[in-house]
Enzyme design. Structure first.
Site: not given
Lengths: 276, 276
Positions: B147, B225, B257
């Protein structure tokens, strides 16, 4: 039963549920890992994991690294909380009593008895609930745990061998009646030893009384365990030898009490339950 | 450098250190996993893992399940915190700015510039520190992240290809100048886009400008996600095609995610860095 979280993991699903437990007289959470085989509707073996002091229904799911091997072997993992929990539930300022420290027994003493009924919760209510709601082969359910949860797994296996086909543990409290943690909890939840029947909830005493019940028991113990004095693995070894219970007690140099220890050997435990 | 935790794990050691960083102008923590090979004094490859928003130096160590494969492959894992941290460090009430959200850049704006110098911290100070203190092969250091940390890994690899031989990421923020998270952070840390040179810290812009620098880049992205709109993997795909950068972008149906996604594919990433 309300699903409050779901994450795909190794082609299976790691889920968390909340439900209203009659036994605990409270809302409760538990986690489940469903391997791909279960998601495809095939019947699977199941393994309960009972966590240790201060842990909850997420700890094993996050830290033990069991999903990969559970996915491969087709094992459903059931991860209950370690106690009833919430604003209306009795608690103690110490971390080794009250919420997070249910010890997998049914409390008889005030104020604990209102909610702290973890033994009945695990072996009756939650057990039947998961068998009914997930594709679990009732003939292939095992139990394992860590520390306080190792005590829980061993005692519940010896009390209910008809419910659990296999049992293993990481660093279990083998003789709670002979260590500070167990004595403190049993005194609070069950009352004095003379009236509270402590030995009915002590692995070493149960094996002494009931004898060998399983083909083999797998125990992993770190030799650098910071709580070693609470665990008494030598007493477990002695009583198993005495009654002829086959025990694979593996003592690992350098390993401690943490989930870094558990993750290092978790695959062996799942294989042990799977092949038994 | 003070070792504040050490746990044996897969015959290696998971450690946490605290030290005084000149660059961050503050105390900082980082975690290291040393595989058995490193404990035996043999030189190993190393992998930096840069974590995402709200995470710290423990997150990857606990949740990514990387130690087993790192132990097998003989990889040293370096896990920095995601920002400077502490009472004397600037912060914001939002979780996507300030402490836990350093974005791996050097802040130029008040009040951030006093401590938020994560780019220099990672590539200069911490990099040299770990090379000096652990048996790391300087020619075999890779970087990966998740991320915000995927953004960090990709941008630092493109800025300092002489320092990082290989790069991969899970669900990276590919174009921070084109998403809310990145715009908010860059505005705060670097000032207005017109003067702050945002594109110098944007993976898509860097690849557009500098062209193909690595044999191959591995990216894993979950199709479920929950932050997909912040990530823009299609822009990374486009720019890599345009400049001829080989990209293995794997899109996984059903995955989100979380670290349950990361753990499902982490072994592939370590193998990717190891064989490259």
């Amino acid at each position: 039963m309300k699903q409050i979280q779901s994450n795909m993991c190794f082609d299976g699903e790691q889920r968390m549920y909340q439900w209203s437990s009659n036994t605990l007289n409270n809302e409760a959470k538990f986690s489940v890992y469903l391997p791909p085989k279960a998601l495809h509707g095939q019947v699977c073996m199941a393994l309960f994991f009972l966590a240790g002091l201060t842990c909850n229904e997420e700890t094993f799911a996050i830290k033990a690294h069991a999903q990969k091997i559970a996915s491969t072997l087709g094992i459903i993992l059931i991860m209950p909380d370690t106690s009833p929990r919430g604003d209306g539930v009795a608690d103690d300022e110490d971390w080794d009593l009250g919420q997070g420290a249910g010890f997998y027994i049914n409390a008889t003493q005030t104020p604990w008895s209102e909610h702290f009924q973890m033994e009945r919760y695990i072996v009756d209510e939650l057990y039947e609930h998961v068998v009914k709601n997930f594709p679990i082969n009732r003939q292939k359910i095992g139990i394992m745990g860590h520390s306080m949860g190792g005590h829980g797994a061993l005692t519940l296996a010896w009390k209910y061998p008809e419910k659990f086909k296999t049992v293993s543990a990481f660093a279990p409290i083998c003789a709670p009646t002979q260590c500070d943690w167990g004595q403190k909890a049993f005194q609070a939840y069950l009352g004095d030893e003379s009236t509270g029947d402590w030995s009915a909830h002590d692995t070493v005493a149960l094996i002494q009384q009931k004898g060998a019940l399983f083909d083999e028991v797998l125990i992993d113990q770190g030799e650098n365990d910071q709580f070693y004095s609470q665990l008494n693995p030598h007493l477990l070894k002695q009583v198993c030898q005495k009654v002829g219970q086959r025990l694979m007690l593996r003592e690992h140099a350098g390993y401690d009490h943490s989930y870094y220890f558990i993750q290092s050997f978790i695959a062996d435990h799942l294989r042990f339950h799977s092949k038994s």
